[in-house]
Design an enzyme around this catalytic site. Structure first.
Site, PDB file in Angstrom:
ATOM      1  N   GLY A  16       8.704   8.181 -12.842  1.00 26.22           N
ATOM      2  CA  GLY A  16       7.309   7.771 -12.717  1.00 26.22           C
ATOM      3  C   GLY A  16       7.108   6.500 -11.902  1.00 26.22           C
ATOM      4  O   GLY A  16       6.052   5.862 -12.011  1.00 26.22           O
ATOM      5  N   LYS A  17       8.088   6.138 -11.071  1.00 26.39           N
ATOM      6  CA  LYS A  17       7.934   4.912 -10.263  1.00 26.39           C
ATOM      7  C   LYS A  17       6.699   5.000  -9.372  1.00 26.39           C
ATOM      8  O   LYS A  17       5.932   4.046  -9.261  1.00 26.39           O
ATOM      9  CB  LYS A  17       9.169   4.679  -9.365  1.00 26.39           C
ATOM     10  CG  LYS A  17      10.463   4.414 -10.115  1.00 26.39           C
ATOM     11  CD  LYS A  17      11.631   4.124  -9.170  1.00 26.39           C
ATOM     12  CE  LYS A  17      11.858   5.168  -8.106  1.00 26.39           C
ATOM     13  NZ  LYS A  17      12.246   6.487  -8.623  1.00 26.39           N
ATOM     14  N   LYS A  40       7.505   1.597   0.794  1.00 27.46           N
ATOM     15  CA  LYS A  40       8.655   2.392   0.330  1.00 27.46           C
ATOM     16  C   LYS A  40       9.677   2.337   1.468  1.00 27.46           C
ATOM     17  O   LYS A  40       9.558   3.079   2.455  1.00 27.46           O
ATOM     18  CB  LYS A  40       8.172   3.835   0.079  1.00 27.46           C
ATOM     19  CG  LYS A  40       9.247   4.814  -0.295  1.00 27.46           C
ATOM     20  CD  LYS A  40       9.336   5.056  -1.782  1.00 27.46           C
ATOM     21  CE  LYS A  40      10.426   6.058  -2.080  1.00 27.46           C
ATOM     22  NZ  LYS A  40      10.641   6.227  -3.516  1.00 27.46           N
ATOM     23  N   ASP A  52       5.762   9.581  -1.069  1.00 22.65           N
ATOM     24  CA  ASP A  52       5.530   8.385  -1.880  1.00 22.65           C
ATOM     25  C   ASP A  52       4.910   7.302  -1.003  1.00 22.65           C
ATOM     26  O   ASP A  52       3.972   6.602  -1.422  1.00 22.65           O
ATOM     27  CB  ASP A  52       6.860   7.848  -2.442  1.00 22.65           C
ATOM     28  CG  ASP A  52       7.413   8.706  -3.561  1.00 22.65           C
ATOM     29  OD1 ASP A  52       6.811   9.742  -3.891  1.00 22.65           O
ATOM     30  OD2 ASP A  52       8.470   8.320  -4.118  1.00 22.65           O
ATOM     31  N   GLU A 112       8.500   0.102  -3.740  1.00 23.14           N
ATOM     32  CA  GLU A 112       9.081   1.139  -4.592  1.00 23.14           C
ATOM     33  C   GLU A 112      10.454   1.500  -4.053  1.00 23.14           C
ATOM     34  O   GLU A 112      10.597   1.899  -2.897  1.00 23.14           O
ATOM     35  CB  GLU A 112       8.201   2.398  -4.645  1.00 23.14           C
ATOM     36  CG  GLU A 112       8.773   3.402  -5.651  1.00 23.14           C
ATOM     37  CD  GLU A 112       8.207   4.818  -5.552  1.00 23.14           C
ATOM     38  OE1 GLU A 112       7.115   5.012  -4.997  1.00 23.14           O
ATOM     39  OE2 GLU A 112       8.904   5.731  -6.054  1.00 23.14           O
ATOM     40  N   ALA A 114      14.125   3.745  -4.167  1.00 23.71           N
ATOM     41  CA  ALA A 114      14.380   5.191  -4.207  1.00 23.71           C
ATOM     42  C   ALA A 114      15.361   5.507  -5.335  1.00 23.71           C
ATOM     43  O   ALA A 114      16.326   4.766  -5.553  1.00 23.71           O
ATOM     44  CB  ALA A 114      14.955   5.642  -2.864  1.00 23.71           C
TER      45      ALA A 114
HETATM   46  N1  ADP Z   1       1.983   9.362 -16.237  1.00 20.51           N
HETATM   47  C1  ADP Z   1       2.101  10.548 -15.625  1.00 20.51           C
HETATM   48  N2  ADP Z   1       1.190  11.521 -15.855  1.00 20.51           N
HETATM   49  C2  ADP Z   1       1.308  12.712 -15.254  1.00 20.51           C
HETATM   50  N3  ADP Z   1       2.294  13.051 -14.403  1.00 20.51           N
HETATM   51  C3  ADP Z   1       3.218  12.127 -14.141  1.00 20.51           C
HETATM   52  C4  ADP Z   1       3.187  10.828 -14.735  1.00 20.51           C
HETATM   53  N4  ADP Z   1       4.238  10.135 -14.296  1.00 20.51           N
HETATM   54  C5  ADP Z   1       4.906  10.938 -13.461  1.00 20.51           C
HETATM   55  N5  ADP Z   1       4.311  12.138 -13.362  1.00 20.51           N
HETATM   56  C6  ADP Z   1       4.767  13.281 -12.552  1.00 20.51           C
HETATM   57  O1  ADP Z   1       6.191  13.355 -12.682  1.00 20.51           O
HETATM   58  C7  ADP Z   1       6.818  13.521 -11.420  1.00 20.51           C
HETATM   59  C8  ADP Z   1       7.708  12.336 -11.126  1.00 20.51           C
HETATM   60  O2  ADP Z   1       6.906  11.165 -11.043  1.00 20.51           O
HETATM   61  P1  ADP Z   1       7.079  10.120  -9.867  1.00 20.51           P
HETATM   62  O3  ADP Z   1       6.073   9.052 -10.078  1.00 20.51           O
HETATM   63  O4  ADP Z   1       7.049  10.821  -8.547  1.00 20.51           O
HETATM   64  O5  ADP Z   1       8.557   9.609 -10.171  1.00 20.51           O
HETATM   65  P2  ADP Z   1       9.543   8.711  -9.274  1.00 20.51           P
HETATM   66  O6  ADP Z   1       8.699   7.986  -8.285  1.00 20.51           O
HETATM   67  O7  ADP Z   1      10.245   7.798 -10.242  1.00 20.51           O
HETATM   68  O8  ADP Z   1      10.508   9.673  -8.650  1.00 20.51           O
HETATM   69  C9  ADP Z   1       5.679  13.706 -10.409  1.00 20.51           C
HETATM   70  O9  ADP Z   1       5.428  15.082 -10.252  1.00 20.51           O
HETATM   71  C10 ADP Z   1       4.492  13.025 -11.059  1.00 20.51           C
HETATM   72  O10 ADP Z   1       3.262  13.550 -10.647  1.00 20.51           O
HETATM   73 MG    MG Z   2       8.748   7.962  -6.206  1.00 18.39          MG
END
Ligand code: ADP
Ligand code: MG
Length: 215
Positions: A16-17, A40, A52, A112, A114
């Site tokens: 969720g970063k 990023k 991202d 952010e 990776a």
């Molecule tokens: N709080 C949240 N509510 C709904 N979906 C979320 C949430 N956090 C993450 N996701 C979903 O989970 C997946 C991974 O989140 P992401 O933010 O892209 O992670 P990271 O950047 O750490 O790889 C994505 O599909 C994102 O939309």
């Molecule tokens: Mg990400």
């Protein structure tokens, strides 16, 4: 508002970063338009339309800033870079961040990273090296709030502190929260001695985190 950088590290990939970073930038840019850049430096599995980098740029309210290094292959950045005959030197990524921030006329930058905090860059360093080398960086650690997260966070913080990188806040992201979520939120501040914030499912702004960032 302080003029510095916020480095967003994760306890792993897909925790969720980007969700947390975008929400935080949305709140910061609502408070002070143009003050923060959303960057990023390295992105693999890169598709511009859904990247991202694009989400961070939009949330920060500036033009798209493409990462310094991208690869269409969803693999560890150091492997993608090796394949391309490149070396991702932290010092060069730090210079890139500072250059982009200056060009945008922003006073602060949210970066952010990776993958996870220990996803490798070459020369035996990980993403944490950006937090170590960026001047006056404040580190935010994002973790998925589910069973096992206490271990994930304590492990990451302990290893990071050993390297001189001190997360100031942890965000517990409830992307698929289970029965443990409420207890994790209560326990973690005592266990890791940092501020702990909750990020709810589908949350699109982060006023409390923005207040922390503005300190
Ligand atoms: N709080 C949240 N509510 C709904 N979906 C979320 C949430 N956090 C993450 N996701 C979903 O989970 C997946 C991974 O989140 P992401 O933010 O892209 O992670 P990271 O950047 O750490 O790889 C994505 O599909 C994102 O939309
Ligand atoms: Mg990400």
């Amino acid at each position: 508002m302080s003029l510095r950088s916020i480095v967003v590290l994760g306890t792993g990939t897909e925790v969720g970063k980007t969700a947390v970073s975008s929400a935080l930038l949305t709140s910061l840019s609502a408070q002070a338009p143009g003050k923060w850049a959303g960057l990023k430096p390295v992105e693999t599995g890169y598709v511009e339309a859904t990247s991202d980098a694009g989400r961070l740029s939009r949330a920060a309210g500036h033009r798209l800033v493409r990462p310094r290094f991208t690869s269409p292959h969803p693999v560890s950045p150091h492997l993608a870079a090796r394949e391309a005959g490149l070396e991702l030197a932290p010092a060069e990524l730090v210079e890139w961040v500072e250059g982009q921030r200056r060009t945008l006329g922003a006073e602060g930058a949210l970066i952010e990273t990776a993958g996870g905090a220990f996803s490798p860059l070459p020369s035996k360093v990980g993403m944490w090296a950006l937090a170590q080398q960026l001047p006056r960086a404040r580190v935010l650690l994002v973790a998925a709030n589910r069973l096992g997260v206490l271990h994930d966070v304590l492990c990451a913080i302990s290893a990071l502190r050993g390297l001189g990188v001190h997360p100031e806040a942890v965000v517990l992201n409830e992307l698929a929260a289970d029965h443990s979520a409420a207890g994790n939120l209560m326990e973690l501040p005592r266990l890791c001695a940092t501020e702990v914030f909750r990020h709810a499912r589908d949350q699109t702004s982060a006023p409390e985190l923005a207040a922390w960032a503005a300190q």
